[in-house]
Design a protein around this motif. Structure first.
Motif, PDB file in Angstrom:
ATOM      1  N   ILE A 172       0.840  -1.197   0.000  1.00 53.36           N
ATOM      2  CA  ILE A 172       0.000   0.000   0.000  1.00 53.36           C
ATOM      3  C   ILE A 172       0.873   1.245   0.000  1.00 53.36           C
ATOM      4  CG2 ILE A 172      -1.686   1.338   1.318  1.00 53.36           C
ATOM      5  CD1 ILE A 172      -2.809  -1.322   2.369  1.00 53.36           C
ATOM      6  N   THR A 173       1.895   1.242   0.844  1.00 50.81           N
ATOM      7  CA  THR A 173       2.803   2.380   0.938  1.00 50.81           C
ATOM      8  C   THR A 173       3.524   2.614  -0.379  1.00 50.81           C
ATOM      9  OG1 THR A 173       3.120   1.946   3.294  1.00 50.81           O
ATOM     10  CG2 THR A 173       4.759   3.337   2.221  1.00 50.81           C
ATOM     11  N   ALA A 174       3.969   1.549  -1.016  1.00 53.13           N
ATOM     12  CA  ALA A 174       4.677   1.674  -2.289  1.00 53.13           C
ATOM     13  C   ALA A 174       3.745   2.153  -3.395  1.00 53.13           C
ATOM     14  CB  ALA A 174       5.310   0.339  -2.659  1.00 53.13           C
ATOM     15  N   LEU A 175       2.528   1.650  -3.429  1.00 59.46           N
ATOM     16  CA  LEU A 175       1.580   2.068  -4.464  1.00 59.46           C
ATOM     17  C   LEU A 175       1.300   3.562  -4.359  1.00 59.46           C
ATOM     18  CD1 LEU A 175      -0.424   1.472  -6.742  1.00 59.46           C
ATOM     19  CD2 LEU A 175      -2.125   0.901  -4.990  1.00 59.46           C
ATOM     20  N   ALA A 193      11.206  -3.618 -15.014  1.00 63.05           N
ATOM     21  CA  ALA A 193      10.046  -4.430 -15.377  1.00 63.05           C
ATOM     22  C   ALA A 193       9.344  -5.018 -14.159  1.00 63.05           C
ATOM     23  CB  ALA A 193      10.476  -5.551 -16.324  1.00 63.05           C
ATOM     24  N   ASN A 194      10.106  -5.339 -13.145  1.00 64.90           N
ATOM     25  CA  ASN A 194       9.490  -5.926 -11.945  1.00 64.90           C
ATOM     26  C   ASN A 194       8.591  -4.918 -11.238  1.00 64.90           C
ATOM     27  OD1 ASN A 194      10.928  -8.415 -12.224  1.00 64.90           O
ATOM     28  ND2 ASN A 194      12.737  -7.405 -11.384  1.00 64.90           N
ATOM     29  N   VAL A 195       9.045  -3.674 -11.163  1.00 63.37           N
ATOM     30  CA  VAL A 195       8.225  -2.634 -10.550  1.00 63.37           C
ATOM     31  C   VAL A 195       6.963  -2.398 -11.369  1.00 63.37           C
ATOM     32  CG1 VAL A 195       8.114  -0.208  -9.840  1.00 63.37           C
ATOM     33  CG2 VAL A 195      10.220  -1.514  -9.494  1.00 63.37           C
ATOM     34  N   LEU A 196       7.100  -2.371 -12.678  1.00 63.84           N
ATOM     35  CA  LEU A 196       5.942  -2.126 -13.545  1.00 63.84           C
ATOM     36  C   LEU A 196       4.938  -3.270 -13.434  1.00 63.84           C
ATOM     37  CD1 LEU A 196       7.788  -0.725 -16.690  1.00 63.84           C
ATOM     38  CD2 LEU A 196       6.391   0.559 -15.057  1.00 63.84           C
ATOM     39  N   ARG A 197       5.426  -4.500 -13.377  1.00 61.10           N
ATOM     40  CA  ARG A 197       4.527  -5.644 -13.209  1.00 61.10           C
ATOM     41  C   ARG A 197       3.796  -5.563 -11.886  1.00 61.10           C
ATOM     42  NH1 ARG A 197       5.259  -8.811  -8.985  1.00 61.10           N
ATOM     43  NH2 ARG A 197       7.484  -9.047  -9.493  1.00 61.10           N
ATOM     44  N   TRP A 198       4.557  -5.279 -10.819  1.00 61.23           N
ATOM     45  CA  TRP A 198       3.946  -5.141  -9.494  1.00 61.23           C
ATOM     46  C   TRP A 198       2.923  -4.010  -9.464  1.00 61.23           C
ATOM     47  CZ3 TRP A 198       4.410  -0.551  -6.928  1.00 61.23           C
ATOM     48  CH2 TRP A 198       3.837  -0.519  -5.648  1.00 61.23           C
ATOM     49  N   HIS A 199       3.269  -2.874 -10.053  1.00 59.29           N
ATOM     50  CA  HIS A 199       2.373  -1.714 -10.019  1.00 59.29           C
ATOM     51  C   HIS A 199       1.067  -1.998 -10.742  1.00 59.29           C
ATOM     52  CE1 HIS A 199       0.851   2.318 -11.251  1.00 59.29           C
ATOM     53  NE2 HIS A 199       1.156   2.590  -9.990  1.00 59.29           N
ATOM     54  N   ALA A 200       1.136  -2.705 -11.854  1.00 60.44           N
ATOM     55  CA  ALA A 200      -0.081  -3.053 -12.586  1.00 60.44           C
ATOM     56  C   ALA A 200      -0.990  -3.938 -11.740  1.00 60.44           C
ATOM     57  CB  ALA A 200       0.281  -3.755 -13.894  1.00 60.44           C
ATOM     58  N   ALA A 201      -0.383  -4.901 -11.036  1.00 56.46           N
ATOM     59  CA  ALA A 201      -1.164  -5.805 -10.190  1.00 56.46           C
ATOM     60  C   ALA A 201      -1.766  -5.066  -9.002  1.00 56.46           C
ATOM     61  CB  ALA A 201      -0.285  -6.955  -9.709  1.00 56.46           C
ATOM     62  N   ALA A 204      -4.660  -2.861 -10.019  1.00 48.23           N
ATOM     63  CA  ALA A 204      -5.840  -3.606 -10.425  1.00 48.23           C
ATOM     64  C   ALA A 204      -6.710  -4.039  -9.248  1.00 48.23           C
ATOM     65  CB  ALA A 204      -5.443  -4.826 -11.250  1.00 48.23           C
ATOM     66  N   ARG A 205      -6.182  -3.973  -8.044  1.00 45.06           N
ATOM     67  CA  ARG A 205      -6.971  -4.349  -6.869  1.00 45.06           C
ATOM     68  C   ARG A 205      -8.064  -3.302  -6.636  1.00 45.06           C
ATOM     69  NH1 ARG A 205      -4.136  -8.230  -3.737  1.00 45.06           N
ATOM     70  NH2 ARG A 205      -5.368  -7.728  -1.863  1.00 45.06           N
ATOM     71  N   SER A 207      -9.196  -2.011  -4.074  1.00 45.06           N
ATOM     72  CA  SER A 207      -8.863  -1.037  -3.040  1.00 45.06           C
ATOM     73  C   SER A 207      -8.087   0.162  -3.589  1.00 45.06           C
ATOM     74  CB  SER A 207      -8.036  -1.702  -1.935  1.00 45.06           C
ATOM     75  OG  SER A 207      -6.790  -2.173  -2.444  1.00 45.06           O
ATOM     76  N   ALA A 208      -7.409  -0.024  -4.719  1.00 45.46           N
ATOM     77  CA  ALA A 208      -6.606   1.065  -5.281  1.00 45.46           C
ATOM     78  C   ALA A 208      -7.451   2.267  -5.680  1.00 45.46           C
ATOM     79  CB  ALA A 208      -5.807   0.562  -6.488  1.00 45.46           C
ATOM     80  N   ALA A 209      -8.724   2.033  -5.906  1.00 44.54           N
ATOM     81  CA  ALA A 209      -9.621   3.124  -6.305  1.00 44.54           C
ATOM     82  C   ALA A 209     -10.238   3.845  -5.128  1.00 44.54           C
ATOM     83  CB  ALA A 209     -10.725   2.580  -7.212  1.00 44.54           C
ATOM     84  N   ALA A 210      -9.887   3.424  -3.918  1.00 48.79           N
ATOM     85  CA  ALA A 210     -10.494   4.012  -2.713  1.00 48.79           C
ATOM     86  C   ALA A 210     -10.083   5.470  -2.547  1.00 48.79           C
ATOM     87  CB  ALA A 210     -10.086   3.215  -1.486  1.00 48.79           C
TER      88      ALA A 210
END
Length: 210
Positions: A172-175, A193-201, A204-205, A207-210
């Motif tokens: 949550i803190t990183a997002l 690429a790892n950060v971009l993959r993680w960020h997309a995931a 997509a949750r 909760s990210a729209a809260a």
């Protein structure tokens, strides 16, 4: 109970995402940061620091700081656990949360406070009084951001989430940090690429729209 919130600020968003992951609903009152409502006497009586978020409990006590508010709700409703359950897991989550805050979020804050056009020629009100913009701190922040992304990408190389297979407070803190960085055009290069993959995931949750 009431949560004093702000629509676009990263710290209140961290609490909103946390509450959404927990499935907890709390009455909220929005503070208009653009008009300086957080510095008016009515709000300073609630939080003398003039910062959001703040959680006013039923008995009138007030908790400030987003991480402290989330810790409170974790204690009230442990499931699902977002701060960890085992000693090692708790330590890892705390370690990476601190690192994200100290290396990543601080870097963005340096750039934000010292380059934002809306703050040009204005003093920033903080615990240290009146502090003018300092261009050198923006430069420092940019360098810090680059270093943070290198380390963060390595951390995500062999795991789905920041500390393992479970989404936690560190994620949550990183997002919130990565999305806040967009406000000052601090991007995540394609080589991470790892950060971009993680960020997309993470994005997509629900909760990210809260």
């Amino acid at each position: 109970m009431k949560l004093y919130d702000a629509e676009w600020a990263p710290s209140p968003r961290r609490v909103r995402i946390f509450l959404a992951e927990k499935g907890i609903e709390v009455p909220r009152e929005t503070i208009d940061l653009r008009s300086g409502e957080q510095l008016r006497d009515s709000y300073l009586e609630i939080n003398p620091r003039g910062a959001v978020p703040a959680l006013e409990l039923d008995d009138g006590q007030v908790l400030c700081e987003s991480s402290a508010i989330c810790r409170y709700f974790e204690a009230v409703q442990p499931e699902p656990p977002l701060f960890g359950t085992t000693a090692v897991e708790i330590g890892r989550i705390e370690s990476w949360t601190r690192r994200i805050e100290g290396d990543g979020y601080a870097a963005v804050a340096y750039v934000f406070r010292n380059t934002l056009p809306a703050l040009e020629g204005r003093a920033i009100v903080g615990n240290f009084g009146m502090v003018p913009q300092i261009p050198e701190l923006a430069t420092r922040g940019t360098i810090m951001w680059t270093g943070f992304l290198e380390a963060f990408d390595q951390q995500l190389a062999d795991r789905e989430w920041v500390t393992g297979e479970r989404f936690t407070f560190a994620d949550i803190t990183a997002l919130v940090t990565v999305d806040f960085a967009k406000a000052v055009k601090l991007q995540v290069p394609e080589r991470h690429a790892n950060v971009l993959r993680w960020h997309a995931a993470a994005s997509a949750r629900p909760s990210a729209a809260a």
